[in-house]
Write an enzyme that holds these catalytic residues in place. Structure first.
Site, PDB file in Angstrom:
ATOM      1  N   GLY A   5      46.809  47.555  91.014  1.00  0.00           N
ATOM      2  CA  GLY A   5      46.837  47.385  92.474  1.00  0.00           C
ATOM      3  C   GLY A   5      46.105  46.139  92.933  1.00  0.00           C
ATOM      4  O   GLY A   5      46.228  45.730  94.087  1.00  0.00           O
ATOM      5  N   VAL A   6      45.348  45.511  92.034  1.00  0.00           N
ATOM      6  CA  VAL A   6      44.576  44.321  92.391  1.00  0.00           C
ATOM      7  C   VAL A   6      45.498  43.104  92.486  1.00  0.00           C
ATOM      8  O   VAL A   6      46.442  42.989  91.707  1.00  0.00           O
ATOM      9  CB  VAL A   6      43.503  44.086  91.293  1.00  0.00           C
ATOM     10  CG1 VAL A   6      42.850  42.728  91.411  1.00  0.00           C
ATOM     11  CG2 VAL A   6      42.470  45.181  91.321  1.00  0.00           C
TER      12      VAL A   6
ATOM     13  N   MET B 104      46.018  39.024  92.140  1.00  0.00           N
ATOM     14  CA  MET B 104      45.444  37.894  91.384  1.00  0.00           C
ATOM     15  C   MET B 104      46.194  36.616  91.748  1.00  0.00           C
ATOM     16  O   MET B 104      47.428  36.617  91.777  1.00  0.00           O
ATOM     17  CB  MET B 104      45.602  38.167  89.887  1.00  0.00           C
ATOM     18  CG  MET B 104      45.217  37.018  88.993  1.00  0.00           C
ATOM     19  SD  MET B 104      45.041  37.488  87.241  1.00  0.00           S
ATOM     20  CE  MET B 104      46.697  37.872  86.797  1.00  0.00           C
ATOM     21  N   PRO B 105      45.464  35.504  92.030  1.00  0.00           N
ATOM     22  CA  PRO B 105      46.160  34.236  92.288  1.00  0.00           C
ATOM     23  C   PRO B 105      47.031  33.864  91.086  1.00  0.00           C
ATOM     24  O   PRO B 105      46.645  34.110  89.942  1.00  0.00           O
ATOM     25  CB  PRO B 105      45.017  33.227  92.455  1.00  0.00           C
ATOM     26  CG  PRO B 105      43.815  34.048  92.783  1.00  0.00           C
ATOM     27  CD  PRO B 105      44.006  35.371  92.107  1.00  0.00           C
TER      28      PRO B 105
ATOM     29  N   LEU C 211      47.681  30.954  90.075  1.00  0.00           N
ATOM     30  CA  LEU C 211      47.157  29.762  89.399  1.00  0.00           C
ATOM     31  C   LEU C 211      45.633  29.762  89.520  1.00  0.00           C
ATOM     32  O   LEU C 211      45.105  29.948  90.619  1.00  0.00           O
ATOM     33  CB  LEU C 211      47.742  28.502  90.048  1.00  0.00           C
ATOM     34  CG  LEU C 211      47.422  27.174  89.395  1.00  0.00           C
ATOM     35  CD1 LEU C 211      48.004  27.074  87.997  1.00  0.00           C
ATOM     36  CD2 LEU C 211      47.973  26.027  90.230  1.00  0.00           C
ATOM     37  N   GLY C 212      44.974  29.572  88.392  1.00  0.00           N
ATOM     38  CA  GLY C 212      43.519  29.574  88.385  1.00  0.00           C
ATOM     39  C   GLY C 212      42.979  28.474  87.496  1.00  0.00           C
ATOM     40  O   GLY C 212      43.695  27.536  87.139  1.00  0.00           O
TER      41      GLY C 212
ATOM     42  N   GLY D 180      40.537  27.537  84.025  1.00  0.00           N
ATOM     43  CA  GLY D 180      39.913  28.005  82.778  1.00  0.00           C
ATOM     44  C   GLY D 180      38.786  27.088  82.329  1.00  0.00           C
ATOM     45  O   GLY D 180      38.836  25.879  82.572  1.00  0.00           O
TER      46      GLY D 180
ATOM     47  N   ASP E 275      38.394  31.705  84.932  1.00  0.00           N
ATOM     48  CA  ASP E 275      38.581  32.397  83.657  1.00  0.00           C
ATOM     49  C   ASP E 275      37.557  31.890  82.650  1.00  0.00           C
ATOM     50  O   ASP E 275      37.614  30.749  82.201  1.00  0.00           O
ATOM     51  CB  ASP E 275      39.990  32.128  83.121  1.00  0.00           C
ATOM     52  CG  ASP E 275      40.252  32.869  81.820  1.00  0.00           C
ATOM     53  OD1 ASP E 275      40.798  33.990  81.879  1.00  0.00           O
ATOM     54  OD2 ASP E 275      39.898  32.345  80.744  1.00  0.00           O
TER      55      ASP E 275
ATOM     56  N   TYR F 230      32.641  31.736  75.233  1.00  0.00           N
ATOM     57  CA  TYR F 230      32.600  30.333  75.653  1.00  0.00           C
ATOM     58  C   TYR F 230      31.161  29.837  75.872  1.00  0.00           C
ATOM     59  O   TYR F 230      30.936  28.641  75.990  1.00  0.00           O
ATOM     60  CB  TYR F 230      33.399  30.091  76.952  1.00  0.00           C
ATOM     61  CG  TYR F 230      34.872  30.428  76.893  1.00  0.00           C
ATOM     62  CD1 TYR F 230      35.508  30.712  75.689  1.00  0.00           C
ATOM     63  CD2 TYR F 230      35.632  30.468  78.050  1.00  0.00           C
ATOM     64  CE1 TYR F 230      36.859  31.033  75.650  1.00  0.00           C
ATOM     65  CE2 TYR F 230      36.982  30.778  78.019  1.00  0.00           C
ATOM     66  CZ  TYR F 230      37.592  31.071  76.813  1.00  0.00           C
ATOM     67  OH  TYR F 230      38.932  31.384  76.793  1.00  0.00           O
TER      68      TYR F 230
ATOM     69  N   LYS G   1      35.683  37.805  79.234  1.00  0.00           N
ATOM     70  CA  LYS G   1      36.314  38.480  78.086  1.00  0.00           C
ATOM     71  C   LYS G   1      35.259  39.036  77.131  1.00  0.00           C
ATOM     72  O   LYS G   1      34.229  38.412  76.882  1.00  0.00           O
ATOM     73  CB  LYS G   1      37.216  37.507  77.324  1.00  0.00           C
ATOM     74  CG  LYS G   1      38.168  36.749  78.219  1.00  0.00           C
ATOM     75  CD  LYS G   1      39.162  35.892  77.460  1.00  0.00           C
ATOM     76  CE  LYS G   1      39.859  34.923  78.398  1.00  0.00           C
ATOM     77  NZ  LYS G   1      39.078  33.705  78.676  1.00  0.00           N
TER      78      LYS G   1
ATOM     79  N   HIS H  11      39.198  40.050  74.179  1.00  0.00           N
ATOM     80  CA  HIS H  11      39.530  38.659  73.840  1.00  0.00           C
ATOM     81  C   HIS H  11      40.461  38.536  72.627  1.00  0.00           C
ATOM     82  O   HIS H  11      41.287  37.636  72.554  1.00  0.00           O
ATOM     83  CB  HIS H  11      38.224  37.895  73.573  1.00  0.00           C
ATOM     84  CG  HIS H  11      38.320  36.415  73.749  1.00  0.00           C
ATOM     85  ND1 HIS H  11      37.257  35.647  74.158  1.00  0.00           N
ATOM     86  CD2 HIS H  11      39.336  35.544  73.563  1.00  0.00           C
ATOM     87  CE1 HIS H  11      37.627  34.376  74.217  1.00  0.00           C
ATOM     88  NE2 HIS H  11      38.892  34.292  73.849  1.00  0.00           N
TER      89      HIS H  11
HETATM   90  P1  NAP Z   1      45.068  23.536  78.584  1.00  0.00           P
HETATM   91  O1  NAP Z   1      44.702  23.953  79.947  1.00  0.00           O
HETATM   92  O2  NAP Z   1      46.454  23.709  78.073  1.00  0.00           O
HETATM   93  O3  NAP Z   1      44.761  21.987  78.372  1.00  0.00           O
HETATM   94  C1  NAP Z   1      43.545  21.412  78.676  1.00  0.00           C
HETATM   95  C2  NAP Z   1      43.607  19.944  78.218  1.00  0.00           C
HETATM   96  O4  NAP Z   1      44.532  19.212  79.041  1.00  0.00           O
HETATM   97  C3  NAP Z   1      42.289  19.262  78.322  1.00  0.00           C
HETATM   98  O5  NAP Z   1      42.202  18.352  77.224  1.00  0.00           O
HETATM   99  C4  NAP Z   1      42.394  18.469  79.636  1.00  0.00           C
HETATM  100  O6  NAP Z   1      41.601  17.293  79.535  1.00  0.00           O
HETATM  101  C5  NAP Z   1      43.855  18.114  79.668  1.00  0.00           C
HETATM  102  N1  NAP Z   1      44.403  18.061  81.036  1.00  0.00           N
HETATM  103  C6  NAP Z   1      44.268  18.975  82.021  1.00  0.00           C
HETATM  104  N2  NAP Z   1      44.941  18.606  83.114  1.00  0.00           N
HETATM  105  C7  NAP Z   1      45.531  17.417  82.821  1.00  0.00           C
HETATM  106  C8  NAP Z   1      46.366  16.541  83.561  1.00  0.00           C
HETATM  107  N3  NAP Z   1      46.741  16.823  84.810  1.00  0.00           N
HETATM  108  N4  NAP Z   1      46.799  15.402  82.945  1.00  0.00           N
HETATM  109  C9  NAP Z   1      46.432  15.117  81.673  1.00  0.00           C
HETATM  110  N5  NAP Z   1      45.634  15.911  80.934  1.00  0.00           N
HETATM  111  C10 NAP Z   1      45.197  17.056  81.499  1.00  0.00           C
HETATM  112  O7  NAP Z   1      44.106  24.189  77.469  1.00  0.00           O
HETATM  113  P2  NAP Z   1      43.055  25.371  77.379  1.00  0.00           P
HETATM  114  O8  NAP Z   1      41.786  24.969  78.047  1.00  0.00           O
HETATM  115  O9  NAP Z   1      42.965  25.754  75.958  1.00  0.00           O
HETATM  116  O10 NAP Z   1      43.705  26.591  78.166  1.00  0.00           O
HETATM  117  C11 NAP Z   1      43.445  26.890  79.514  1.00  0.00           C
HETATM  118  C12 NAP Z   1      42.486  28.064  79.654  1.00  0.00           C
HETATM  119  O11 NAP Z   1      43.015  29.217  78.994  1.00  0.00           O
HETATM  120  C13 NAP Z   1      41.130  27.881  78.959  1.00  0.00           C
HETATM  121  O12 NAP Z   1      40.274  27.006  79.635  1.00  0.00           O
HETATM  122  C14 NAP Z   1      40.642  29.303  78.866  1.00  0.00           C
HETATM  123  O13 NAP Z   1      40.118  29.736  80.098  1.00  0.00           O
HETATM  124  C15 NAP Z   1      41.934  30.026  78.507  1.00  0.00           C
HETATM  125  N6  NAP Z   1      42.096  30.212  77.048  1.00  0.00           N
HETATM  126  C16 NAP Z   1      42.087  31.482  76.554  1.00  0.00           C
HETATM  127  C17 NAP Z   1      42.246  31.721  75.201  1.00  0.00           C
HETATM  128  C18 NAP Z   1      42.224  33.118  74.684  1.00  0.00           C
HETATM  129  O14 NAP Z   1      42.124  33.326  73.471  1.00  0.00           O
HETATM  130  N7  NAP Z   1      42.329  34.113  75.548  1.00  0.00           N
HETATM  131  C19 NAP Z   1      42.420  30.641  74.309  1.00  0.00           C
HETATM  132  C20 NAP Z   1      42.431  29.349  74.825  1.00  0.00           C
HETATM  133  C21 NAP Z   1      42.271  29.140  76.196  1.00  0.00           C
HETATM  134  P3  NAP Z   1      40.365  17.012  80.560  1.00  0.00           P
HETATM  135  O15 NAP Z   1      39.501  18.243  80.589  1.00  0.00           O
HETATM  136  O16 NAP Z   1      39.690  15.833  79.924  1.00  0.00           O
HETATM  137  O17 NAP Z   1      41.002  16.703  81.868  1.00  0.00           O
END
Ligand code: NAP
Length: 283
Positions: free
Chosen positions: A9-10, A12-13, A15-16, A18, A43, A48, A73, A107
């Site tokens: 029921g919650v 969530m945006p 786009l967020g 990470g 997130d 982390y 997580k 996680h």
């Molecule tokens: P991502 O969002 O796919 O990519 C981040 C990379 O893209 C960074 O190197 C960033 O560089 C670059 N970037 C971002 N916007 C950009 C743009 N407009 N133009 C060019 N480069 C750009 O990777 P992610 O951080 O792995 O994934 C997103 C989030 O998902 C994480 O932060 C985390 O919260 C979550 N996550 C969860 C798990 C899990 O196991 N549940 C695993 C991985 C990630 P700069 O920072 O230098 O801009």
């Protein structure tokens, strides 16, 4: 900002923001910038190491708690996981400086998964976690968790980007009321995504960047995205994806980029499982 309603029921945006791989000393500034730019879904994760910095940025922002959607997580817990999970939850909340979470995710599909989930169900029933979900669950593990427990995960946060699109899996999750959330939506920059010819051509047609096309493609599919950037101008770019729409032809062109396999972490690869499954946090 468009929102999606979770099975609890919650809302969530769609786009967020990470904060994976952002060092804790940089995180407060980064999250402060992200909130100023307009992100309201944050997130993070115990693993982390930056929950305290996220919490400081939230407090200093002055944004009312009810306007924010905070996810963290639970890291892998040994059996019996019930007490450990509760302890880990309280530790995360104390670090964030919050009294409840909007979404608490398991996680990894490793360790005492059942014990972790039953403790999370209790936290949800007590109202401490408004929604609970999982991450990195492949279909076999997700279905097992659903059929053998009471609370259906509200979210499954999985690697999802143009090179690993998860369309069939998204449909299966939809049938069970589980919302897909993309991690690595920008493929962490791999495969030269930002100069990919198919994505660049579409971007040019809309006068948008490749990152914006990818985030539009995810959200237009109903996939919740949480891109990460340490740069304020990219944060603003990444949230500015609601003033254009991809055509059916463009959606179909992007669909051809799917390889059907993980690019970042394959949770079926024994080498990856071996690396991740034995890691434990100190507190
Ligand atoms: P991502 O969002 O796919 O990519 C981040 C990379 O893209 C960074 O190197 C960033 O560089 C670059 N970037 C971002 N916007 C950009 C743009 N407009 N133009 C060019 N480069 C750009 O990777 P992610 O951080 O792995 O994934 C997103 C989030 O998902 C994480 O932060 C985390 O919260 C979550 N996550 C969860 C798990 C899990 O196991 N549940 C695993 C991985 C990630 P700069 O920072 O230098 O801009």
């Amino acid at each position: 900002m468009e929102k999606v309603r979770l099975n609890s029921g919650v809302e969530m945006p769609i786009l967020g923001f990470g904060v994976f791989q952002i060092p804790s000393e940089e995180t407060e500034r980064v999250v402060t910038d992200a909130l100023a730019v307009g992100y309201r879904l944050l997130d993070t994760a115990a693993a982390y190491g930056n929950e305290e910095a996220v919490g400081r940025a939230i407090r200093n922002s002055g944004i009312p708690r009810e306007e924010l959607f905070v996810t963290t997580k639970l890291w892998i817990q040994d059996a019996p996981a019930q007490d450990n999970t509760r302890h880990a939850f309280e530790t995360s909340l104390a670090k964030l400086g919050l009294d409840h979470l909007d979404l608490y995710l398991m996680h990894q599909p490793f360790g005492d998964v059942y014990g972790q989930w039953r403790a999370m169900e209790d936290l949800h029933r007590e109202g401490r976690a408004k929604a609970i979900g999982v991450a990195n669950f492949y279909p076999d593990r997700l279905l097992d968790l659903i059929v053998n427990n009471e609370v259906v995960p509200a979210v499954n946060q999985i690697e999802t980007h143009p090179f690993f699109q998860r369309a069939d899996y998204q449909e299966l999750m939809r049938e069970h009321g589980v919302r897909i959330q993309s991690w690595g939506g920008l493929a962490e920059g791999k495969n030269d995504i930002f100069t990919h010819p198919v994505l660049s051509e579409i971007a040019e047609k809309h006068a948008k960047s490749v990152a914006q096309v990818v985030l539009r493609w995810l959200t237009q599919r109903g996939v919740v995205a949480i891109p990460k950037s340490v740069r304020a101008e990219r944060m603003a770019e990444n949230i500015d994806v609601f003033d254009f729409e991809l055509t059916d032809d463009q959606m179909e062109s992007i669909a051809t980029l799917d390889t059907g396999t993980a690019l970042i972490f394959d949770h079926h690869d024994p080498a990856i499982v071996g690396q991740i499954a034995k890691r434990r946090l100190n507190d």
